[in-house]
Design a protein around this motif. Structure first.
Motif, PDB file in Angstrom:
ATOM      1  N   VAL A  72      82.164  42.972 -21.914  1.00  0.00           N
ATOM      2  CA  VAL A  72      80.722  43.040 -22.151  1.00  0.00           C
ATOM      3  C   VAL A  72      79.931  42.918 -20.851  1.00  0.00           C
ATOM      4  N   HIS A  75      77.730  47.394 -17.763  1.00  0.00           N
ATOM      5  CA  HIS A  75      76.420  47.792 -18.280  1.00  0.00           C
ATOM      6  C   HIS A  75      75.826  48.876 -17.389  1.00  0.00           C
ATOM      7  N   LEU A  84      74.388  44.992 -21.282  1.00  0.00           N
ATOM      8  CA  LEU A  84      75.011  44.979 -22.611  1.00  0.00           C
ATOM      9  C   LEU A  84      74.912  43.586 -23.214  1.00  0.00           C
ATOM     10  N   GLN A  85      75.074  42.554 -22.398  1.00  0.00           N
ATOM     11  CA  GLN A  85      74.962  41.190 -22.912  1.00  0.00           C
ATOM     12  C   GLN A  85      73.558  40.916 -23.431  1.00  0.00           C
ATOM     13  N   LEU A  88      73.324  42.490 -26.787  1.00  0.00           N
ATOM     14  CA  LEU A  88      74.023  41.693 -27.797  1.00  0.00           C
ATOM     15  C   LEU A  88      73.191  40.495 -28.214  1.00  0.00           C
ATOM     16  N   GLY A  95      79.524  37.881 -26.964  1.00  0.00           N
ATOM     17  CA  GLY A  95      80.555  38.748 -26.416  1.00  0.00           C
ATOM     18  C   GLY A  95      81.876  38.620 -27.137  1.00  0.00           C
ATOM     19  N   LEU A  99      84.674  41.873 -28.993  1.00  0.00           N
ATOM     20  CA  LEU A  99      85.822  42.296 -28.195  1.00  0.00           C
ATOM     21  C   LEU A  99      87.003  42.619 -29.086  1.00  0.00           C
ATOM     22  N   VAL A 101      85.407  46.013 -27.298  1.00  0.00           N
ATOM     23  CA  VAL A 101      84.112  46.632 -27.568  1.00  0.00           C
ATOM     24  C   VAL A 101      84.300  47.986 -28.274  1.00  0.00           C
ATOM     25  N   TYR A 109      74.083  50.666 -27.372  1.00  0.00           N
ATOM     26  CA  TYR A 109      73.524  50.052 -26.170  1.00  0.00           C
ATOM     27  C   TYR A 109      72.893  51.109 -25.272  1.00  0.00           C
TER      28      TYR A 109
END
Length: 402
Positions: A72, A75, A84-85, A88, A95, A99, A101, A109
């Protein structure tokens, strides 16, 4: 974006076709490297237009159910904000919950990133790019023209599909490169031969088995890969060095570069994900390591394909469909929109020759992503490097217009 009115309107053109769009930067492609570069340029006030299908390769050439090998922390945002975090967190996820992903999550995203960064994408294709006194003029598939001072192109790897020589003997309707086989429902109850032995070969075999194929043979010339967890943290040092030292990769000795290539190869190709073996039903999936296809039998009208293997018994396999999980090989001549510029773009081993800023021998034309891996290192072909590539491009554009 600016609008220019053509001084030579043509009768019979579609409404609006006499208007030429104008921008400072034209980004060709709308995948991770393209969106990352466009977002950063716009963050710094550079007029930028993207032409392409948003996350097109990810939607059209990566199957639902595919799981990514990245974490994660990979990005698109060079500013480190819309990661990406961060996405989320907005979705109320952690994360650990996502997983490995799923490809669908990264697609989402990418769309979210494009929205929050307000990156305008003209959905479609660039047909041709020509040089002009003030930069470039691109002709789009819909007939529209767009002028730009510079062009940043991020051609997707689907242009560079690699096939073995004997693939020509397989009827086209019974064959597909792995990037073109993204729907498996029509193969239920069928026999499939997969040629190749890296991640896509084994994951496609797992997906096929989960879509009720009768039988899958995986044939590859090397031993069965290892199935172990892989940490990609070693990429961080390479990317940091690329950002800190202009032309870092080309400054390394041949021995140093080879060591990095081998490290990337061991992680990315010789080792596959540990969640794969449990999905390879031995009643369905049969492995043929250390083996190659030496002959294809049957004509273009055959209902199946028969191949002879290179093992000591010269065994024969029969399949209803052949999947070539045989990777990609650089060949810039396969990128159709570069045809008009190709004779001016210096190439080596099929790759463009780039300077320290991703610029080709055509001033103002930049290539990033997979096309840049020869001059920047194999890690540059991974999404992890997209923000770094965007940063280097931005620096040069700012210096260019300072």
């Amino acid at each position: 974006m600016h609008l220019l009115v053509s001084a030579d309107p043509q009768a019979g053109r579609e409404p609006g076709m006499d208007t030429i769009l104008s921008t400072d930067v034209l980004v060709v492609g709308a995948g991770p490297f393209a969106l990352s570069a466009a977002a950063l340029a716009r963050d710094y006030g550079i007029d930028t237009q993207v032409v392409g299908r948003p996350m097109g390769f990810w939607h059209e050439h990566m199957p639902d159910g595919m799981l990514l090998r990245s974490g994660v922390d990979w990005h698109l945002d060079a500013a480190g904000v819309h990661t990406l975090q961060a996405y989320l967190e907005e979705q109320g996820l952690t994360g650990d919950e996502v997983l490995p992903v799923p490809v669908g999550l990264f697609r989402e995203y990418g769309e979210w990133f494009r929205h929050v960064k307000q990156v305008p994408v003209r959905s479609g294709l660039v047909r041709d790019i020509a040089q002009r006194e003030t930069g470039f003029e691109a002709e789009l598939a819909d007939g529209q023209r767009l002028r730009a001072k510079v062009v940043v192109a991020a051609p997707g790897v689907c242009y560079f599909r690699q096939l073995p020589p004997w693939a020509a003997g397989v009827p086209a309707r019974r064959a597909a490169h792995s990037c073109d086989l993204v729907c498996f429902d029509d193969l239920a109850g069928r026999r499939v031969l997969i040629v190749g032995g890296r991640q896509s070969a084994y994951e496609w075999a797992a997906l096929l088995a989960e879509h009720d194929v009768e039988h899958v043979d995986i044939v590859h010339r090397h031993p069965v890969p290892r199935f172990e967890p892989v940490s990609w943290a070693f990429f961080d040092d390479y990317i940091d060095s690329t950002l800190q030292v202009s032309g870092w990769w080309r400054r390394l000795t041949a021995t140093e570069r080879e060591a990095i290539v081998m490290r990337c190869w061991r992680a990315g190709r010789a080792t596959l994900e540990p969640w794969l073996p449990a999905r390879l039903d031995p009643a369905v999936v049969h492995l043929w390591p250390d083996t190659d296809v030496v002959q294809v039998h049957g004509g273009a009208t055959g209902d199946s394909v028969r191949v002879t293997l290179s093992n000591s018994d010269s065994e024969t396999l029969t399949a209803d469909h052949v999947v070539f999980a045989t990777g990609y090989a650089p060949d810039l001549a396969r990128v159709p929109y570069l045809a008009g510029l190709l004779e001016h773009i210096a190439t080596r081993n099929g790759f463009p020759v780039l300077d320290e800023n991703f610029q080709t021998a055509v001033p103002g034309l930049y290539l990033t992503g997979f096309a840049a891996t020869q001059d920047f290192g194999p890690f540059l072909g991974f999404v992890k490097a997209a923000p770094a590539a965007a940063t280097i491009l931005l620096r040069h554009l700012q210096a260019r217009w300072a």
